[in-house]
Design a protein around this motif. Sequence first.
Motif, PDB file in Angstrom:
ATOM      1  N   UNK A  10       0.823  -1.200   0.000  1.00  0.00           N
ATOM      2  CA  UNK A  10       0.000   0.000   0.000  1.00  0.00           C
ATOM      3  C   UNK A  10       0.859   1.254   0.000  1.00  0.00           C
ATOM      4  N   UNK A  11       0.270   2.362  -0.431  1.00  0.00           N
ATOM      5  CA  UNK A  11       1.011   3.635  -0.474  1.00  0.00           C
ATOM      6  C   UNK A  11       1.605   3.974   0.880  1.00  0.00           C
ATOM      7  N   UNK A  12       0.858   3.704   1.946  1.00  0.00           N
ATOM      8  CA  UNK A  12       1.408   3.800   3.297  1.00  0.00           C
ATOM      9  C   UNK A  12       1.251   2.432   3.933  1.00  0.00           C
ATOM     10  N   UNK A  13       2.363   1.901   4.405  1.00  0.00           N
ATOM     11  CA  UNK A  13       2.386   0.505   4.831  1.00  0.00           C
ATOM     12  C   UNK A  13       3.170   0.375   6.134  1.00  0.00           C
ATOM     13  N   UNK A  14       2.971  -0.754   6.781  1.00  0.00           N
ATOM     14  CA  UNK A  14       3.645  -1.038   8.040  1.00  0.00           C
ATOM     15  C   UNK A  14       4.619  -2.189   7.823  1.00  0.00           C
ATOM     16  N   UNK A  15       5.812  -2.083   8.396  1.00  0.00           N
ATOM     17  CA  UNK A  15       6.839  -3.104   8.182  1.00  0.00           C
ATOM     18  C   UNK A  15       6.506  -4.383   8.947  1.00  0.00           C
ATOM     19  N   UNK A  16       6.127  -4.247  10.226  1.00  0.00           N
ATOM     20  CA  UNK A  16       5.766  -5.472  10.938  1.00  0.00           C
ATOM     21  C   UNK A  16       5.754  -5.357  12.444  1.00  0.00           C
ATOM     22  N   UNK A  17       6.923  -5.333  13.067  1.00  0.00           N
ATOM     23  CA  UNK A  17       6.983  -5.431  14.522  1.00  0.00           C
ATOM     24  C   UNK A  17       6.580  -4.127  15.200  1.00  0.00           C
ATOM     25  N   UNK A  18       5.983  -4.271  16.378  1.00  0.00           N
ATOM     26  CA  UNK A  18       5.567  -3.133  17.192  1.00  0.00           C
ATOM     27  C   UNK A  18       6.095  -3.322  18.611  1.00  0.00           C
ATOM     28  N   UNK A  19       6.203  -2.230  19.340  1.00  0.00           N
ATOM     29  CA  UNK A  19       6.744  -2.268  20.695  1.00  0.00           C
ATOM     30  C   UNK A  19       5.895  -3.170  21.599  1.00  0.00           C
ATOM     31  N   UNK A 305      11.742   5.904   4.668  1.00  0.00           N
ATOM     32  CA  UNK A 305      12.351   7.212   4.905  1.00  0.00           C
ATOM     33  C   UNK A 305      12.201   7.696   6.340  1.00  0.00           C
ATOM     34  N   UNK A 306      11.296   7.090   7.076  1.00  0.00           N
ATOM     35  CA  UNK A 306      10.990   7.536   8.435  1.00  0.00           C
ATOM     36  C   UNK A 306      11.560   6.522   9.424  1.00  0.00           C
ATOM     37  N   UNK A 307      12.454   6.964  10.284  1.00  0.00           N
ATOM     38  CA  UNK A 307      13.128   6.023  11.175  1.00  0.00           C
ATOM     39  C   UNK A 307      12.190   5.502  12.256  1.00  0.00           C
ATOM     40  N   UNK A 308      12.361   4.237  12.594  1.00  0.00           N
ATOM     41  CA  UNK A 308      11.635   3.639  13.709  1.00  0.00           C
ATOM     42  C   UNK A 308      12.515   3.562  14.954  1.00  0.00           C
ATOM     43  N   UNK A 335       6.043   3.618  -6.320  1.00  0.00           N
ATOM     44  CA  UNK A 335       6.665   3.914  -5.039  1.00  0.00           C
ATOM     45  C   UNK A 335       5.623   3.946  -3.937  1.00  0.00           C
ATOM     46  N   UNK A 336       6.067   3.722  -2.723  1.00  0.00           N
ATOM     47  CA  UNK A 336       5.216   3.798  -1.539  1.00  0.00           C
ATOM     48  C   UNK A 336       6.095   4.215  -0.363  1.00  0.00           C
ATOM     49  N   UNK A 337       5.499   4.319   0.829  1.00  0.00           N
ATOM     50  CA  UNK A 337       6.214   4.863   1.987  1.00  0.00           C
ATOM     51  C   UNK A 337       5.965   4.014   3.231  1.00  0.00           C
ATOM     52  N   UNK A 338       7.018   3.899   4.058  1.00  0.00           N
ATOM     53  CA  UNK A 338       6.900   3.218   5.350  1.00  0.00           C
ATOM     54  C   UNK A 338       7.992   3.744   6.276  1.00  0.00           C
ATOM     55  N   UNK A 339       7.990   3.256   7.511  1.00  0.00           N
ATOM     56  CA  UNK A 339       9.163   3.446   8.352  1.00  0.00           C
ATOM     57  C   UNK A 339      10.286   2.572   7.801  1.00  0.00           C
ATOM     58  N   UNK A 340      11.522   2.818   8.227  1.00  0.00           N
ATOM     59  CA  UNK A 340      12.634   2.064   7.653  1.00  0.00           C
ATOM     60  C   UNK A 340      12.632   0.623   8.150  1.00  0.00           C
TER      61      UNK A 340
END
Length: 375
Positions: A10-19, A305-308, A335-340
Amino acid sequence: MTESTLTRPFRYDVVGSLLRPTVLKQAHAQLAAGEITADEALTIQQTEIKRIVDEQVKLGLHAVTDGEFSRSWWHLDFLWGLTGVGKYDYHQSYKFKGDHTRTDNAELVGKIAYNPDHPFFKAFTYLQSIVPDGVLAKQTIPSPTMLFRDNRSDNWSQFYDSWDAYLTDLAAAYHATIQHFYDLGCRYIQLDDTTWAFLISQLNNTDLSATDHAHFEQVAKDSVTVINAALQDLPSDLTVTTHICRGNFKSTYLFSGSYDVVAKYLGQLKYDGLFLEYDNQRAGNFDVLDQIWNGDANKRIVLGLITSKFPQLEDTEQLKARIQEAAIKVPLANLALSTQCGFASTEEGNQLTETDQWHKLQLVIETAKAVWPEA
């Protein structure tokens, strides 16, 4: 990939792991100490998974994960679940910059094979059961390349007549595993991979001998072979992506270097999308982005492009400018965007709060919507 699934990644997507929340960490520690039962720990775990799934849905993500809450490591828990893989104490930790990990590792104890009772299947079934209509349950697993690195395949000759025979079984085990996730309802799966960053660090080493250089080039070729074999003939409505990771432990890292030395190999991978880390200078520039994309109209490059790793929020205008810079090499439509990376590749987690985590994902979404209005 069919045209109907080009919307993924997706244009904005999530990599996977969360705190991991404190209550979950405590439950896992209590279970290990015998202070609570497995059922009690599972109830706490599923309660927390439901909470963070609801939060991702509220943010507006089209695909959500369980935060990897059912595992301690992003890779080892999965590898231990495969037939032919055992757990052992490596007596060495991963040497992150300024920190080090636990010494757990995986090793071959027999021929590698698909395990129909892999615990990740039950974890996905629960995630699938709580995801609302219109939102995808995204599954993350480590790449098969993680089983021929870090001494994990040293024992191959005890069980196989040739290295190629081992790679064939490894690819088959992964193919069957991915197919079973599909049969359970999964339509979006991501293979996380630090092998390429490891190869970047090695192949950029000017002191490397010709013999060692040839060895690492062969590792790259073997990686392409086993990944593509694992992905061959999967259902057309299944999206399979990869995340190329440089290491993510307590806000530290393992590897640095530009993608240029592995771009030609990344361009051969039959993934539907590649999540690439571009959050700082360690990743290099976009010079070889077109080689990685390789002109595939049905493939998306997700710019991390956005650091986690840190709580400070990036400037939206600078993010938009970098996306336009990348679009010189790869069409904006691809292209799409996520945290690194994710926020907790291990249960220890990065050095930021859960509130910071949600703010980071909100920034991903808002920036993507500004660049791609149709998102």
